[in-house]
Scaffold this active site. Structure first.
Site, PDB file in Angstrom:
ATOM      1  N   ASP A  21       0.876  -1.163   0.000  1.00 20.87           N
ATOM      2  CA  ASP A  21       0.000   0.000   0.000  1.00 20.87           C
ATOM      3  C   ASP A  21       0.923   1.226   0.000  1.00 20.87           C
ATOM      4  O   ASP A  21       2.141   1.084   0.203  1.00 20.87           O
ATOM      5  CB  ASP A  21      -0.883  -0.033   1.246  1.00 20.87           C
ATOM      6  CG  ASP A  21      -1.753   1.205   1.367  1.00 20.87           C
ATOM      7  OD1 ASP A  21      -2.337   1.631   0.353  1.00 20.87           O
ATOM      8  OD2 ASP A  21      -1.840   1.759   2.478  1.00 20.87           O
ATOM      9  N   ASP A  23      -0.082   5.062   1.168  1.00 21.73           N
ATOM     10  CA  ASP A  23      -0.257   6.093   2.193  1.00 21.73           C
ATOM     11  C   ASP A  23      -0.277   5.534   3.602  1.00 21.73           C
ATOM     12  O   ASP A  23      -1.037   4.623   3.917  1.00 21.73           O
ATOM     13  CB  ASP A  23      -1.554   6.858   1.930  1.00 21.73           C
ATOM     14  CG  ASP A  23      -1.562   7.475   0.545  1.00 21.73           C
ATOM     15  OD1 ASP A  23      -0.874   8.484   0.359  1.00 21.73           O
ATOM     16  OD2 ASP A  23      -2.229   6.928  -0.340  1.00 21.73           O
TER      17      ASP A  23
END
Length: 250
Positions: A21, A23
């Protein structure tokens, strides 16, 4: 001693590919568009952008609201923000107003602890790596603008906010299945290990049939991601050998 935990219902299995991922996991101080990210003691940059918009209407973009839109992509999350804060705006208007804030806050994104070391390690050991983010392409480009050399090491990036093949955002598994399919050797889902900070991302990865290492923000309710294969406090704690990957040098 740092706390490391895993679900008792899931055993570690050997993998060959890794999906990150973005953020709150690789980048600090940023949000997936309309989603919370974890950034230790600093104010998330997206919170500032969102608050700059909703503050004009006497509203506060609270942590509770961030949690409710965690991992959502553009339209769905914007609609939730409008509803939860009872804003006199359409979701399109809100979307555009927040997007105008991006150049002011997002280019300052810094790397999370342990992120660069782990990414460069996997790349040096020829472990295929990719990024799966709910951000759109333009937003992604802005966020990683200060770290182009590092992000050039990834096999590919799937930007769920604008990718036509990602029909549903997290917690649906679409983005991780699309990401896995774009590795050159097209691994099976069970051959992929996901690194996530968001509970919705954990759910999406598990739904895709993948193992997932969860690195949550300290404020996140641990029960929300309790089914993760492994929970860590930081990427500095990662032990790739648990999943049959080359160990980091001490």
């Amino acid at each position: 001693m740092n706390k490391v935990s895993c679900s008792a219902k899931v055993a570690f299995k050997k993998v060959t590919h890794v999906i990150f991922d973005l953020d709150g996991l690789l980048l600090a101080g940023t949000f997936e568009f309309f989603a919370i990210c974890a950034v230790s003691d600093t104010e998330p940059l997206y919170t500032k952008a969102a608050q700059n918009v909703v503050g004009k209407y006497g509203k506060t973009y609270t942590y509770d609201i961030k949690q409710r839109v965690l991992g959502f992509t553009g339209a769905d999350a914007a609609k939730q923000v409008i509803k939860l804060l009872d804003l006199p705006l359409t979701w399109e208007e809100y979307y555009n107003l927040v997007k105008e804030q991006y150049p002011l806050v997002m280019s300052d994104a810094s790397l999370m602890p342990g992120a660069e070391r782990l990414v460069r390690h996997f790349h040096s050991k020829q472990v295929p790596i990719a990024v799966a983010t709910s951000s759109g392409q333009d937003t992604y480009d802005l966020k990683v603008s200060k770290h182009k050399s590092l992000f050039s090491l990834f096999s590919h990036v799937v930007t769920g906010g604008t990718d036509p093949e990602v029909e549903r955002g997290k917690p649906s598994p679409d983005i991780f299945l699309v990401c896995a399919s774009r590795f050159k050797d097209k691994p099976k889902p069970e051959q992929c290990l996901v690194f996530e900070d968001a509970p919705n991302g954990v759910q999406a990865a598990l739904g895709a049939g993948m193992q997932v290492v969860w690195v949550p923000d300290k404020q996140t309710d641990e029960n929300l991601g309790k089914m993760a294969t492994l929970k860590l406090n930081s990427l500095d704690e990662v032990k790739p050998e648990l999943f049959g990957l080359p160990p980091l040098k001490q």
